[in-house]
Design an enzyme around this catalytic site. Structure first.
Site, short mmCIF file in Angstrom:
data_model
loop_
_atom_site.label_atom_id
_atom_site.label_comp_id
_atom_site.label_asym_id
_atom_site.label_seq_id
_atom_site.Cartn_x
_atom_site.Cartn_y
_atom_site.Cartn_z
CG ASP A 231 -6.02 -51.76 106.11
OD1 ASP A 231 -4.95 -51.49 105.50
OD2 ASP A 231 -6.85 -50.91 106.44
CE LYS A 238 -5.83 -50.38 109.39
NZ LYS A 238 -6.76 -49.28 109.67
CG ASP A 249 -10.39 -53.73 106.30
OD1 ASP A 249 -11.50 -53.25 106.57
OD2 ASP A 249 -9.49 -53.07 105.76
CG ASP A 308 -5.28 -47.19 107.31
OD1 ASP A 308 -5.52 -48.34 106.91
OD2 ASP A 308 -5.51 -46.82 108.47
CD GLU A 310 -7.45 -50.35 102.91
OE1 GLU A 310 -8.31 -51.12 103.36
OE2 GLU A 310 -7.00 -49.38 103.56
NE ARG A 312 -11.89 -44.08 101.58
CZ ARG A 312 -12.09 -43.22 102.58
NH1 ARG A 312 -12.21 -41.93 102.34
NH2 ARG A 312 -12.16 -43.66 103.82
#
Length: 461
Positions: A231, A238, A249, A308, A310, A312
């Site tokens: 991620d 990030k 992740d 960020d 993502e 869900r």
């Protein structure tokens, strides 16, 4: 992956060194009392004392048990004991729990750095211990941890698919995989949007394992996992510190696959569906953007406030797919929010469910097996934080709500199956500090608790 040495637990007893758990007020036998006094052994948690036998060997190992013995503390022993064969002196039930902890403590991630000493200790199986079942649980935890520990370059969507195929083949389960642009044809638009920026050989995919699905007389359990193999944060990139450990992740997918393997190995009387969305949240000219409005499998539109958030999005599609099976029980696992760590820290995963019986069963199982969970509220007052003027909901909750883990769970609830109970575990899947038995790196969280709950709800025989 995750193979455990078959001789870690043995029925051989010859030459086994006794391991004695001693509290502050515990009695120490005469043969080791002087040695304990000389070395300041007081029975405090974390104390370990190897007592010599006077002939160059070991007479016994004294382990500080504190006021209340915690069997999971035995995870620390394999990393602190000299090579040898050991036997635990404890109450039978505590000894059986401690034996599993001992095996969990032998985990070493040695894919890139050989560790020839990893199997230096062995344990006599306590009376009444089911060796096969114990090693299966430990192996499931090791699988989840090894998948999380493996860098993203070697644990992409294809590698997760390969592991899923091996698990399905071992249990005679069916498996289907929808990859790349076929996700649009098969109505997984959110999964496609999140993963489409990745390189072609790391294309997004939805993996579905089915087991016992022809047994209509059995209840159906769905296990759902978030598989973001790396991620970057997408266009809302990030910072370097936040990106450093984002190989983890995909921890939710590792947990769902490991738990699914356990269920099938134990032949629990259920129908089983395991669903994993495996993607890389990468940055390219085709990356999804803040302000985009995505479709979802359920038909709800989602405004993107932050790329960020993502995880869900992909879970929305696979939870909807799970609901199409009309499950009696759905469990989802996801390394979903940093807010969960702010609320409860890295070692205590939050549990979300609106089913009181399921909450009670999971919390009881968590206490029984030493795999902690803490129930958090699906607070309805924060649902308004997911509202937006131009779509059905937004993926980043409004700032006024603040409770990021709660609002993320409320987002998932919009897509979760309604035919039965549903629970969401916002796991960390990581040990941030290194200590004996808990090396820095991947960790299995809520896996053993969920398995114990499933065994209790759906007993074999």
């Amino acid at each position: 992956m995750s193979a455990l040495h078959p001789d870690l637990l043995t029925t051989e007893t010859e030459g086994a060194i006794p391991v004695r758990f001693v509290g502050p007020a515990g009695r120490i036998d005469e043969s080791t009392r002087g040695w304990a006094d000389a070395n300041g052994f007081k029975g405090k948690p974390g104390q370990i004392l190897v007592a010599p036998d006077g002939r160059g060997g070991i007479a016994a190992v004294l382990v500080g048990a504190g006021e209340t013995f915690d069997p999971m503390s035995v995870r620390a022993l394999p990393a602190r004991l000299p090579p040898g064969l050991y036997r635990l002196e404890a109450e039978p039930e505590d000894a059986r729990k401690a034996a599993l902890a001992f095996v969990l403590g032998t985990y070493v991630f040695d894919r890139y750095k050989p560790r020839p000493d990893r199997d230096k200790v062995r344990l006599v199986a306590p009376e009444g211990l089911d060796l096969v079942a114990t090693l299966r649980i430990a192996s499931a935890c090791a699988l989840a941890r090894e998948m999380v520990d493996t860098p993203a370059a070697d644990m992409g969507p294809l590698q997760i698919e390969t592991i899923a195929r091996e698990i399905a083949a071992d249990s005679g389960a069916t498996i289907s995989v929808v990859t790349g642009d076929a996700l649009l044809e098969e109505n997984y638009p959110a999964v496609h949007a999140v993963g489409r920026a990745a390189a072609a050989h790391r294309a997004p995919r939805v993996i579905e394992i089915g087991w016992n699905l022809d047994r209509a007389d059995l209840p159906l359990v769905a296990l759902v996992g978030k598989g973001v193999v790396f991620d970057s944060g997408g266009l809302d990139i990030k910072p370097a510190a936040g990106m450093r450990n984002m190989k983890k992740d995909m921890g939710g997918s590792a947990h769902a696959l490991a738990l699914g393997r356990l269920v099938m190995q134990a032949d629990l009387p259920v129908r089983l569906v395991v669903l994993v969305a495996a993607v890389e949240n990468a940055i390219s000219a085709d990356a999804f953007r803040p302000g985009d409005i995505l479709n979802s499998r359920k038909g709800l539109t989602i405004e993107i406030g932050n790329t960020d958030a993502e995880g869900r999005l992909i879970l929305a599609d696979v939870l909807t797919r799970a609901s199409e099976h009309s499950p009696d029980l759905t469990l989802d696992f996801a390394t979903l929010t940093g807010a969960a760590r702010v609320a409860l820290g890295p070692e205590l995963p939050p549990l979300y469910t609106d089913d009181e019986a399921l909450a009670a069963d999971l919390l009881e199982a968590a206490r029984a097996v030493g795999d902690p969970l803490w129930r958090m509220p699906l607070w309805p007052g924060y649902r308004a934080a997911l509202e937006t003027e131009i779509a059905d909901l937004r993926n980043d909750s409004a700032a006024w709500a603040q409770a990021g883990s709660v609002t993320a769970a409320l987002f998932l609830q919009r897509f979760a199956p309604t035919t039965g109970a549903w629970a969401h575990m916002d796991i960390f899947a990581w040990n941030s500090r290194a200590r004996p038995g808990w090396p820095e790196g991947g960790e299995a969280q809520a896996l053993r608790a969920c398995y114990a709950m499933l065994k209790a709800r759906y007993p074999t025989g």
